[in-house]
Design an enzyme around this catalytic site. Structure first.
Site, mmCIF file in Angstrom:
data_model
loop_
_atom_site.group_PDB
_atom_site.id
_atom_site.type_symbol
_atom_site.label_atom_id
_atom_site.label_comp_id
_atom_site.label_asym_id
_atom_site.label_seq_id
_atom_site.Cartn_x
_atom_site.Cartn_y
_atom_site.Cartn_z
ATOM 1 N N TYR A 129 6.978 -8.760 11.185
ATOM 2 C CA TYR A 129 6.709 -7.330 11.307
ATOM 3 C C TYR A 129 5.542 -7.135 12.282
ATOM 4 O O TYR A 129 4.582 -7.915 12.287
ATOM 5 C CB TYR A 129 6.374 -6.767 9.923
ATOM 6 C CG TYR A 129 5.721 -5.421 9.945
ATOM 7 C CD1 TYR A 129 6.364 -4.312 10.506
ATOM 8 C CD2 TYR A 129 4.445 -5.244 9.424
ATOM 9 C CE1 TYR A 129 5.746 -3.072 10.532
ATOM 10 C CE2 TYR A 129 3.828 -4.007 9.442
ATOM 11 C CZ TYR A 129 4.485 -2.925 10.006
ATOM 12 O OH TYR A 129 3.867 -1.706 10.041
ATOM 13 N N LYS B 190 8.924 -0.202 0.576
ATOM 14 C CA LYS B 190 10.345 -0.359 0.891
ATOM 15 C C LYS B 190 11.188 -0.371 -0.389
ATOM 16 O O LYS B 190 11.219 0.591 -1.122
ATOM 17 C CB LYS B 190 10.551 -1.611 1.735
ATOM 18 C CG LYS B 190 10.174 -1.437 3.206
ATOM 19 C CD LYS B 190 8.693 -1.301 3.449
ATOM 20 C CE LYS B 190 8.365 -1.244 4.939
ATOM 21 N NZ LYS B 190 6.908 -1.201 5.173
ATOM 22 N N ARG C 208 -10.802 1.997 -9.185
ATOM 23 C CA ARG C 208 -10.744 1.080 -8.041
ATOM 24 C C ARG C 208 -10.636 -0.368 -8.501
ATOM 25 O O ARG C 208 -10.248 -1.264 -7.732
ATOM 26 C CB ARG C 208 -11.982 1.254 -7.151
ATOM 27 C CG ARG C 208 -11.975 0.381 -5.906
ATOM 28 C CD ARG C 208 -13.107 0.755 -4.964
ATOM 29 N NE ARG C 208 -14.421 0.580 -5.561
ATOM 30 C CZ ARG C 208 -15.075 -0.588 -5.635
ATOM 31 N NH1 ARG C 208 -14.514 -1.700 -5.166
ATOM 32 N NH2 ARG C 208 -16.278 -0.654 -6.171
ATOM 33 N N ASP D 199 6.788 -13.402 2.443
ATOM 34 C CA ASP D 199 6.993 -11.952 2.400
ATOM 35 C C ASP D 199 8.446 -11.729 2.000
ATOM 36 O O ASP D 199 9.369 -12.017 2.768
ATOM 37 C CB ASP D 199 6.698 -11.350 3.771
ATOM 38 C CG ASP D 199 6.813 -9.834 3.779
ATOM 39 O OD1 ASP D 199 7.552 -9.274 2.940
ATOM 40 O OD2 ASP D 199 6.186 -9.196 4.647
#
Length: 402
Positions: free
Chosen positions: A121, A218, A68, A193
């Site tokens: 988005y 993506k 983690r 972004d």
């Protein structure tokens, strides 16, 4: 390999971070699928924890203690992404939204203010305009290409400017260099972004931005089989956001990082083909009688075509267009497609189509959607790397049903 920062994108994507593998004696990257790490003696474990606690500037040299916090697959991927985007450091996340969370909640506090472009988005819009209100952080929507409107929106508590360019799904562009110059006059951080373009086609940090992020789900992954995100910036900013990222549990798992390592190796080739196909599809749509309007940065008719040429090396694989008629016309078109996958993601090898009004941006209030230019009959296409003649044939067939 020395001097990688001066090499081409493909060479960076393939060889970046690979020195870590060579030290282990590997050519291809193993999947380090472990949740924790063992120690021979308790003193070794104590030393490892102390090293991590002291590793603000050199975390990549600290030992692994728990997945983690860090692992080799992530370190290789992060080094590749920092190299590709021209940043000093990167940190990888278990989703694109986790990356956005990591930046905003890692850098801002209650009482701070954000300026963002209106077309975002749907998940980002919800996070910036609703979720972070719970933490006392306010967001204003501003058309950043209007310099006066932008400067008038800056308040004493404004700390950050958040940009999607091209924006999702309108493909509206923001002049990164110009906005960064204005923002820096007011000591504001600029976050871009870069998901739609990838580092192959656009370099926000070189244009003046402070932070760049991606939904790696993506184009970075490129095969529709991984959900992940990444943030690239200076050493200081990445280490400022790393503690909260770890505490929020947002760090990328090994298998996701391994898939992204693999995906990056063909990124430059894929982006070239996506762009070539999209240009031909955009030209086809622009001349089709069932289409009212097409948004694609590569078209000369695109309002910001000159800006696109200045800040991109190519125009990408995303197209938006208005089908003639109304929302029912958009439904008919989408339901008639055969080659295209009807799905909300993008950037995969196969072509995808969706209705922002009904799908990705359904959570956004209709008045906000319309104000951002997201009309009911808007269709968003992610053009894949199939043969372009097959893509066009499918679109033509579906449009004939409208």
């Amino acid at each position: 390999m020395k001097g990688l920062e001066k090499k081409s994108m493909s060479t960076k994507a393939i060889h970046g971070g690979e020195h870590l593998l060579r030290k282990m004696g590997h050519h291809g990257s193993p999947l380090f699928q472990t949740s924790t790490y063992s120690f021979k003696k308790v003193e070794d474990g104590a030393a490892a924890f102390q090293a991590v606690a002291n590793a603000k500037e050199t975390l990549e040299l600290a030992p692994h203690i728990y997945a983690r916090l860090s692992h080799d697959n992530a370190r290789i991927f992060e080094e590749k992404m920092a190299l590709l985007e021209g940043g000093e450091r990167a940190i990888a996340y278990n989703s694109g939204m986790a990356a956005i969370n990591g930046v905003i909640l890692g850098l801002l506090k209650s009482g701070d203010h954000i300026i963002a472009n209106p077309s975002l988005y749907g998940g980002t819009h919800a996070f910036l305009h609703h979720t972070i209100k719970k933490f006392g952080i306010e967001t204003s929507s501003v058309f950043l290409d209007d310099e006066k409107e932008f400067e008038n929106a800056i308040k004493e508590n404004t700390k950050l400017v958040y940009i999607e360019t091209p924006a999702n799904p309108t493909l509206q562009l923001t002049d990164i260099k110009k906005v960064s110059e204005i923002a820096h006059k007011h000591n504001l951080l600029v976050v871009v972004d870069n998901t739609f373009m990838s580092p192959v086609l656009q370099s926000p940090l070189k244009l003046g931005a402070d932070i760049v992020l991606h939904s790696c789900t993506k184009y970075i992954g490129g095969h529709g089989d991984v959900v992940a995100g990444v943030v690239i910036s200076s050493k200081k900013i990445i280490e400022d956001i790393r503690p909260d990222t770890i505490e929020f549990g947002g760090y990328i798992p090994p298998f996701s990082a391994w898939l992204l390592q693999r995906g990056l190796k063909t990124l430059a080739l894929r982006m070239k083909k996506h762009s070539e196909n999209a240009m031909k599809v955009a030209e086809f749509l622009e001349n089709h009688p069932k289409v009212d309007k097409v948004w694609y940065p590569g078209l000369k008719s695109f309002k910001q075509h000159e800006l696109a040429k200045n800040q991109m090396s190519d125009f990408g694989g995303m197209i938006s267009f208005l089908v003639k008629g109304n929302l029912e016309s958009a439904k008919t078109f989408l339901n008639s497609l055969e080659l295209f996958t009807l799905a909300v993601s993008l950037g995969a090898t196969d072509s995808m189509a969706q209705s922002p009004a009904l799908m990705t941006h359904a959570p956004v209030p209709r008045e906000d959607r319309l104000a951002a230019g997201i009309q009911d009959e808007l269709i968003r296409l992610s053009i894949g790397i199939e043969e372009v003649e097959d893509i066009i044939e499918d679109l033509d067939m579906a449009l004939s049903k409208v």
